[in-house]
Design an enzyme around this catalytic site. Structure first.
Site, mmCIF file in Angstrom:
data_model
loop_
_atom_site.group_PDB
_atom_site.id
_atom_site.type_symbol
_atom_site.label_atom_id
_atom_site.label_comp_id
_atom_site.label_asym_id
_atom_site.label_seq_id
_atom_site.Cartn_x
_atom_site.Cartn_y
_atom_site.Cartn_z
ATOM 1 C CG HIS A 1 2.015 10.926 -9.959
ATOM 2 N ND1 HIS A 1 3.103 11.543 -10.549
ATOM 3 C CD2 HIS A 1 1.969 9.697 -10.522
ATOM 4 C CE1 HIS A 1 3.664 10.717 -11.426
ATOM 5 N NE2 HIS A 1 2.993 9.581 -11.424
ATOM 6 C CD GLU B 1 -2.388 3.285 6.297
ATOM 7 O OE1 GLU B 1 -1.317 2.874 5.810
ATOM 8 O OE2 GLU B 1 -2.569 3.394 7.527
ATOM 9 C CD GLU C 1 0.989 9.299 -15.036
ATOM 10 O OE1 GLU C 1 1.688 8.965 -14.059
ATOM 11 O OE2 GLU C 1 1.390 9.271 -16.201
ATOM 12 C CG HIS D 1 -0.437 0.175 2.542
ATOM 13 N ND1 HIS D 1 -0.334 -0.855 3.441
ATOM 14 C CD2 HIS D 1 0.036 1.268 3.189
ATOM 15 C CE1 HIS D 1 0.166 -0.405 4.592
ATOM 16 N NE2 HIS D 1 0.407 0.888 4.461
#
Lengths: 163, 163
Positions: free
Chosen positions: B106, B77, B152, B14
């Site tokens: 990003h 998260e 993106e 994550h």
């Protein structure tokens, strides 16, 4: 709640962080964490590196990995702005965990055995933000990548209170 | 280069970002992007939300998703520090793309049809950092989440120059 047709193809493909020294970061993410460099894309003033874990048991060719780069999850993009690695005036990047610049927190790698993984990290000279033995959360750790970004190390069987 | 046994279990599980207003962020990531909320873990001063795309065609139960939360890739998260959503003195989080606080760049979501996805985002009132028609890179876009983090949007078939 199943996804609607409109978002059915969506994948959380990658996370991008900027790195000061591409060589140091590639070495860390491949040799310490075991990711593979899938592609390197050089432009005039910067280079992009895409890394990911191979989950094919070594069966996928480099070409297959390249073709699947945007059609999978768990990819890490490193952006290297040329020259930062040797610029004495470059102050380094914010890791997102202190002001100013608080926002992004960490990336996380899950492993089958946190203790064993952390023993290996220690032997390899990796810096820790939190060793498993620090604090109350004994089953997780935070290591630091070469830029000081936090990487949480937690078990693949992790469950949180409240679940 | 196949992974060694030492890192064979590793997954890029994550990415964590802090959000000012949990309700606004959950609404965005589920309704606009189509992720699902896998777990919500409340502590005294903060709450953690784990979201991910379902790739089981709706076959996995909520319990299965919860059990697999740490044993997969592509999880997001969100950390909500209680009170920021209504604190007039809270300046908001850094998105990582301007000084001070430059570092994280990003997250990226790949989609089968960028044009179509972006038309839908426009209808839903999503803010754009870069529309597909802006600049030279017509096949990608950047949208903004409620905190201003860049996301993106690129095609699952994306290939970069140099590949």
């Amino acid at each position: 709640m199943p996804r609607t047709a409109e978002t059915a193809s969506f994948k959380f493909n990658h996370t991008m962080i900027r790195v000061k020294d591409a060589d140091a970061s590639i070495k860390f993410y491949t040799e310490v964490l075991g990711m593979e460099l899938i592609s390197k894309n050089a432009f005039d003033s910067f280079t992009l590196y895409f890394l990911a874990f191979d989950h094919s048991n070594g069966e996928d060719s480099a070409e297959t990995k390249l073709l699947n780069r945007a059609n999978r999850e768990g990819v890490l993009e490193l952006t290297h702005n040329h020259g930062t690695e040797s610029d004495p005036n470059f102050a380094g990047y914010a890791n997102g965990n202190k002001d100013p610049g608080r926002g992004f927190g960490h990336i996380a790698v899950t492993v089958d055995d946190v203790e064993k993984a952390c023993e290996r990290f220690e032997k390899l000279g990796v810096k820790f933000q939190k060793k498993p033995s620090d604090g109350r959360m004994r089953h997780i750790a935070f290591i630091l990548d070469p830029d000081g970004y936090w990487i949480e190390i937690l078990p693949t069987t992790m469950k949180l209170p409240g679940e």
